[in-house]
Design an enzyme around this catalytic site. Structure first.
Site, short mmCIF file in Angstrom:
data_model
loop_
_atom_site.label_atom_id
_atom_site.label_comp_id
_atom_site.label_asym_id
_atom_site.label_seq_id
_atom_site.Cartn_x
_atom_site.Cartn_y
_atom_site.Cartn_z
N LYS A 44 0.82 -1.20 0.00
CA LYS A 44 0.00 0.00 0.00
C LYS A 44 0.86 1.27 0.00
O LYS A 44 0.41 2.34 -0.36
CB LYS A 44 -0.88 0.01 1.26
N GLY A 45 2.11 1.13 0.44
CA GLY A 45 2.94 2.30 0.73
C GLY A 45 3.12 3.29 -0.41
O GLY A 45 3.18 4.49 -0.19
N GLU A 100 8.01 2.28 -5.84
CA GLU A 100 8.03 1.96 -4.42
C GLU A 100 8.02 3.23 -3.57
O GLU A 100 8.41 4.29 -4.04
CB GLU A 100 9.32 1.17 -4.09
N ASP A 104 14.64 0.04 1.97
CA ASP A 104 15.42 0.01 3.21
C ASP A 104 16.45 -1.12 3.09
O ASP A 104 17.54 -0.91 2.57
CB ASP A 104 14.44 -0.19 4.38
N LYS A 133 16.80 4.51 1.72
CA LYS A 133 17.47 4.53 3.03
C LYS A 133 18.68 3.61 2.94
O LYS A 133 18.64 2.45 3.35
CB LYS A 133 16.49 4.01 4.09
N ASP A 161 3.43 3.72 6.48
CA ASP A 161 2.68 3.46 7.70
C ASP A 161 3.56 3.05 8.87
O ASP A 161 4.71 2.67 8.70
CB ASP A 161 1.70 2.31 7.46
N ARG A 167 -0.83 6.61 7.12
CA ARG A 167 -0.65 6.72 5.67
C ARG A 167 -1.29 7.99 5.11
O ARG A 167 -0.90 8.47 4.05
CB ARG A 167 -1.29 5.51 4.97
P1 IMP Z 1 12.85 -3.40 2.54
O1 IMP Z 1 12.50 -4.79 2.09
O2 IMP Z 1 13.56 -3.40 3.86
O3 IMP Z 1 13.59 -2.60 1.51
O4 IMP Z 1 11.51 -2.70 2.91
C1 IMP Z 1 10.71 -2.11 2.01
C2 IMP Z 1 9.35 -1.82 2.62
O5 IMP Z 1 9.42 -1.69 4.04
C3 IMP Z 1 8.83 -0.51 2.12
O6 IMP Z 1 8.08 -0.67 0.95
C4 IMP Z 1 7.99 -0.04 3.29
O7 IMP Z 1 6.69 -0.55 3.18
C5 IMP Z 1 8.65 -0.62 4.50
N1 IMP Z 1 9.53 0.37 5.19
C6 IMP Z 1 10.88 0.44 5.20
N2 IMP Z 1 11.33 1.48 5.92
C7 IMP Z 1 10.21 2.10 6.38
C8 IMP Z 1 10.01 3.29 7.20
O8 IMP Z 1 10.93 4.00 7.64
N3 IMP Z 1 8.71 3.61 7.45
C9 IMP Z 1 7.65 2.88 6.97
N4 IMP Z 1 7.80 1.79 6.20
C10 IMP Z 1 9.07 1.40 5.93
MG MG Z 2 5.98 -0.61 0.77
#
Ligand code: IMP
Ligand code: MG
Length: 183
Positions: A44-45, A100, A104, A133, A161, A167
């Protein structure tokens, strides 16, 4: 709860976010000139960013939505990606732009890229993320378009979120630690 109870600092206000969507939209339209693209919004982000971005995209396009879950209700990525809603169309031979909200660890997208997108033999796949990030990265991931590089803090708002809340906040903010540390 009032906004001042959970907002530690506003990082990007509404105007800044709109300007960034416009800037990225122009750049993407230039890069894909003469082509048609399939924009895949990762729900949803990415919903707020993707809708703002496509309004600025002067290109023939279709939008697709994919729902994946990687976080549960925690603030740390689990690395396990579950596809809750898949694409509605066959993407073989097409030009795909994945949109996206934030990258992270990179685990979610690298899983999707290798196990879903590449397998389906599109003509091309690029990634556009509003926020990057890099301090959290666990896997190498090629990112083609980045809105902002963000500090190592938990962010919310504008689609992002915490436990499904916040959101709707129209700006991106750093959340007060006490909100998620007391859970
Ligand atoms: P990754 O797999 O760690 O890269 O995470 C990606 C997903 O984690 C993103 O699409 C977000 O939904 C969530 N996410 C990562 N960091 C944050 C944050 O600081 N706040 C909220 N959601 C986050
Ligand atoms: Mg997301």
């Amino acid at each position: 709860m009032n906004r001042e109870d959970f907002v530690k600092e506003v990082l990007y206000d509404e105007e800044t976010l709109q300007k960034k969507a416009e800037e990225l939209g122009k750049q993407i339209a230039r890069d894909y000139k003469g082509k048609k693209i399939i924009v895949v919004c990762i729900l949803k982000g990415a919903v707020m960013f993707a809708t703002d971005l496509i309004k600025r995209l002067d290109l023939p396009m279709e939008i697709e939505f994919m729902v994946v879950s990687s976080y549960g209700n925690s603030t740390k990525s689990s690395g396990v990606v579950k596809i809750i809603k898949d694409l509605d169309q066959d993407i073989a031979g097409k030009d795909i732009l994945i949109v996206e909200d934030i990258i992270d660890t990179g685990l979610t997208l690298s899983y999707l890229l290798e196990n879903i997108f590449v397998q389906r033999k599109p003509n091309s796949v690029k990634i556009c993320t509003l926020l990057d990030k890099p301090s959290g990265r666990k896997v190498d991931l090629p990112i083609d378009y980045v809105g902002f590089t963000v500090p190592d803090a938990f962010l919310a708002g504008y689609g992002l979120d915490y436990a499904e809340e916040y959101r709707n906040i129209p700006y991106i903010f750093i959340m007060k630690e006490e909100i998620y540390q007391n859970k």
